[in-house]
Design an enzyme around this catalytic site. Sequence first.
Site, PDB file in Angstrom:
ATOM      1  N   ARG A  41       0.724  -1.103   0.033  1.00 31.28           N
ATOM      2  CA  ARG A  41      -0.149   0.059  -0.119  1.00 31.28           C
ATOM      3  C   ARG A  41       0.739   1.343  -0.103  1.00 31.28           C
ATOM      4  O   ARG A  41       0.331   2.400  -0.406  1.00 31.28           O
ATOM      5  CB  ARG A  41      -0.892  -0.018   1.153  1.00 31.28           C
ATOM      6  CG  ARG A  41      -1.897  -1.099   1.223  1.00 31.28           C
ATOM      7  CD  ARG A  41      -3.103  -0.810   2.192  1.00 31.28           C
ATOM      8  NE  ARG A  41      -4.234  -1.959   2.175  1.00 31.28           N
ATOM      9  CZ  ARG A  41      -5.282  -1.951   2.818  1.00 31.28           C
ATOM     10  NH1 ARG A  41      -5.332  -1.173   3.834  1.00 31.28           N
ATOM     11  NH2 ARG A  41      -5.939  -3.100   2.815  1.00 31.28           N
ATOM     12  N   ASP A 149      -9.859  13.617  16.393  1.00 26.99           N
ATOM     13  CA  ASP A 149      -9.253  12.621  15.611  1.00 26.99           C
ATOM     14  C   ASP A 149      -7.637  13.153  15.459  1.00 26.99           C
ATOM     15  O   ASP A 149      -7.160  14.330  16.299  1.00 26.99           O
ATOM     16  CB  ASP A 149      -9.865  12.764  13.947  1.00 26.99           C
ATOM     17  CG  ASP A 149      -9.395  11.560  13.453  1.00 26.99           C
ATOM     18  OD1 ASP A 149     -10.198  10.720  13.368  1.00 26.99           O
ATOM     19  OD2 ASP A 149      -8.381  11.422  12.799  1.00 26.99           O
TER      20      ASP A 149
END
Length: 276
Positions: A41, A149
């Site tokens: 990835r 976050d």
Amino acid sequence: MWPENSTLLEITDKEFEELTKFVYGKYGIDLSRKRKLIEGRLSNTLKAKNMSTFEQYMKTLFADKTGEEMHTFLNKITTNYSYFGRENDHFDFLMNHALPSLERRRDGDLRTWSAGCSSGQEAYNIAMVMDQYFGPRKKAWDTTILATDISMNVLNKAKEGIYPGKDLEGLPPQWRQKYFARISNDTFQVNQNIRDEVIFRMSNLMEPFVYKKPFDIIFCRNVMIYFDAKTTAALLRKFYDATAKGGYLFIGHSEAIDKRSTDYVCLRPAVYQKPL
């Protein structure tokens, strides 16, 4: 430079150990069995940056103080998919069980935390449930939601509250009409009154929690799937300490809590309560 016919870079043993140790220590994510996934990835990311080794990439990754490079990395190696109405039974439980119980025991102040909020759909979804439940009584309540976050970039996107139409498919049609404004053919924005209900802050769950009062409702869904048992147990202890008596913790259905490692009471799959 990249070899002409190469599309995959290999990470050395030393680089892999350094990278996994760093990510685990800072974010609690266990990548010790994800070597091939990292190579697969990240190779295109390195190629786009004209890097030929993971060593070059890691220097950039570790030196970035904004957290954006690391967030891009984490998005590459984890599944970060959020939409309105995800695991809708949680919102049904919130509406029909948790909120009625909390309303009887609280006096105008309801503290809610969406931990690992990504681009904001979960937090806004909670705000809509609150609006539906309280109706005209809402004026007498502070129902502000904290949403956190690790990435300021994703939080800035969340603050805008702009989403493609497919993200809204899990909501009842009347909610789509009430809580969203169409801004283009297939793009919608959460109405200002709901956006005002959510405060977005950057926060890393591995760091100490900072809060004035304990939370009545904590959503942390599909975050702990990337943690090992030790990290998960430590995080649950922190959540438990941050939960008010009688408060609720919602986790993802793909996650599990070892009942022997927590004092939370399991009410139903993925819904827990701190005893009164």
